[in-house]
Design a protein around this motif. Structure first.
Motif, PDB file in Angstrom:
ATOM      1  N   THR A 133      -5.142   3.494   6.703  1.00 20.19           N
ATOM      2  CA  THR A 133      -5.581   4.596   5.854  1.00 20.19           C
ATOM      3  C   THR A 133      -7.097   4.702   6.011  1.00 20.19           C
ATOM      4  OG1 THR A 133      -5.980   3.157   3.961  1.00 20.19           O
ATOM      5  CG2 THR A 133      -3.748   4.082   4.189  1.00 20.19           C
ATOM      6  N   GLN A 134      -7.663   5.787   5.556  1.00 19.73           N
ATOM      7  CA  GLN A 134      -9.116   5.957   5.623  1.00 19.73           C
ATOM      8  C   GLN A 134      -9.818   4.869   4.816  1.00 19.73           C
ATOM      9  OE1 GLN A 134     -10.915   7.957   7.578  1.00 19.73           O
ATOM     10  NE2 GLN A 134      -8.968   8.540   8.482  1.00 19.73           N
ATOM     11  N   GLU A 135      -9.229   4.482   3.696  1.00 16.32           N
ATOM     12  CA  GLU A 135      -9.807   3.424   2.854  1.00 16.32           C
ATOM     13  C   GLU A 135      -9.824   2.089   3.607  1.00 16.32           C
ATOM     14  OE1 GLU A 135      -7.959   1.090  -0.778  1.00 16.32           O
ATOM     15  OE2 GLU A 135      -8.586   3.107  -1.397  1.00 16.32           O
ATOM     16  N   GLN A 136      -8.719   1.764   4.279  1.00 14.84           N
ATOM     17  CA  GLN A 136      -8.655   0.516   5.041  1.00 14.84           C
ATOM     18  C   GLN A 136      -9.644   0.534   6.200  1.00 14.84           C
ATOM     19  OE1 GLN A 136      -4.458   0.859   5.844  1.00 14.84           O
ATOM     20  NE2 GLN A 136      -3.964  -0.871   4.512  1.00 14.84           N
ATOM     21  N   ALA A 177     -12.460   2.224   6.367  1.00 16.29           N
ATOM     22  CA  ALA A 177     -13.807   2.091   5.808  1.00 16.29           C
ATOM     23  C   ALA A 177     -14.109   0.636   5.472  1.00 16.29           C
ATOM     24  CB  ALA A 177     -13.946   2.968   4.563  1.00 16.29           C
ATOM     25  N   GLU A 178     -13.121  -0.075   4.937  1.00 16.71           N
ATOM     26  CA  GLU A 178     -13.289  -1.494   4.609  1.00 16.71           C
ATOM     27  C   GLU A 178     -13.539  -2.313   5.868  1.00 16.71           C
ATOM     28  OE1 GLU A 178     -13.835  -4.348   1.854  1.00 16.71           O
ATOM     29  OE2 GLU A 178     -13.326  -2.271   1.377  1.00 16.71           O
ATOM     30  N   THR A 183       0.810  -1.224   0.000  1.00 19.43           N
ATOM     31  CA  THR A 183       0.000   0.000   0.000  1.00 19.43           C
ATOM     32  C   THR A 183       0.843   1.273   0.000  1.00 19.43           C
ATOM     33  OG1 THR A 183      -0.183  -0.132   2.410  1.00 19.43           O
ATOM     34  CG2 THR A 183      -1.968  -1.114   1.125  1.00 19.43           C
TER      35      THR A 183
END
Length: 181
Positions: free
Chosen positions: A155-158, A160-161, A47
């Protein structure tokens, strides 16, 4: 000599997702070190990218690798040695594989690293044939909450997942979980 609590520790390894044995170990170790006041940064080559991992070695006082790709480990170890940065890696699998190139590469890594961490007595015996700078440590680290494990890590993406998973979230040291009814 710098004490670990005063050092800038760079950990290069896999972070969740997926939630599994090594990724959970890495995050729990990150959390445990931060609780002890260690300035530690985790970079995941998947990542964060290889360039970021390699560039961050220069600013680290110590590099600790948690990867399974032996060629990537070798590149990082060689870079650390070139920059005169102490480097250690944890063998999360077997020290001795079936033979051939993987076996030769593992032996080379053990000789080049300042410290090699293995997870059982058999691995320690095999690793010490290559270098006395090997230690056996348990892979187990006490569980902690997701919030504790991930602060400053995801991260924000992780995040959220992860939040898509049903609650309560159960974090294990296993890559699969089976519940017998």
């Amino acid at each position: 000599r710098t004490h670990l609590s005063d050092a800038a520790l760079l950990m290069i390894g896999r972070a969740p997702p997926p939630l599994g044995g090594v990724t959970i170990h890495v995050i729990r170790l990150l959390h445990a070190l931060r609780l002890r006041g260690v300035r530690v940064k985790l970079l995941d080559p998947r990542t964060d990218g290889l360039v970021s991992c390699f560039a961050s070695v220069r600013g680290a006082d110590l590099v600790h690798i948690h990867l399974s790709n032996q060629l990537l480990i070798l590149l990082i170890v060689l870079l650390c040695n070139f920059l005169k940065k102490p480097v250690m890696f944890t063998v999360h699998g077997q020290v001795e594989s079936s033979g051939g190139h993987p076996r030769l590469l593992m032996r080379t890594l053990i000789r080049l690293a300042a410290k090699t961490v293995v997870l059982n007595a058999e691995a320690l015996e095999l690793a010490r044939r290559e270098s006395a700078n090997c230690v056996q440590l348990s892979a187990y680290l006490p569980p902690c909450t997701i919030e504790e494990m991930y602060y400053e890590s995801l991260t924000q993406e992780q995040l959220a997942e992860l939040n898509k998973l049903p609650s309560p979230k159960v974090i294990t040291n296993a890559s699969t979980l089976q519940i017998d009814a």
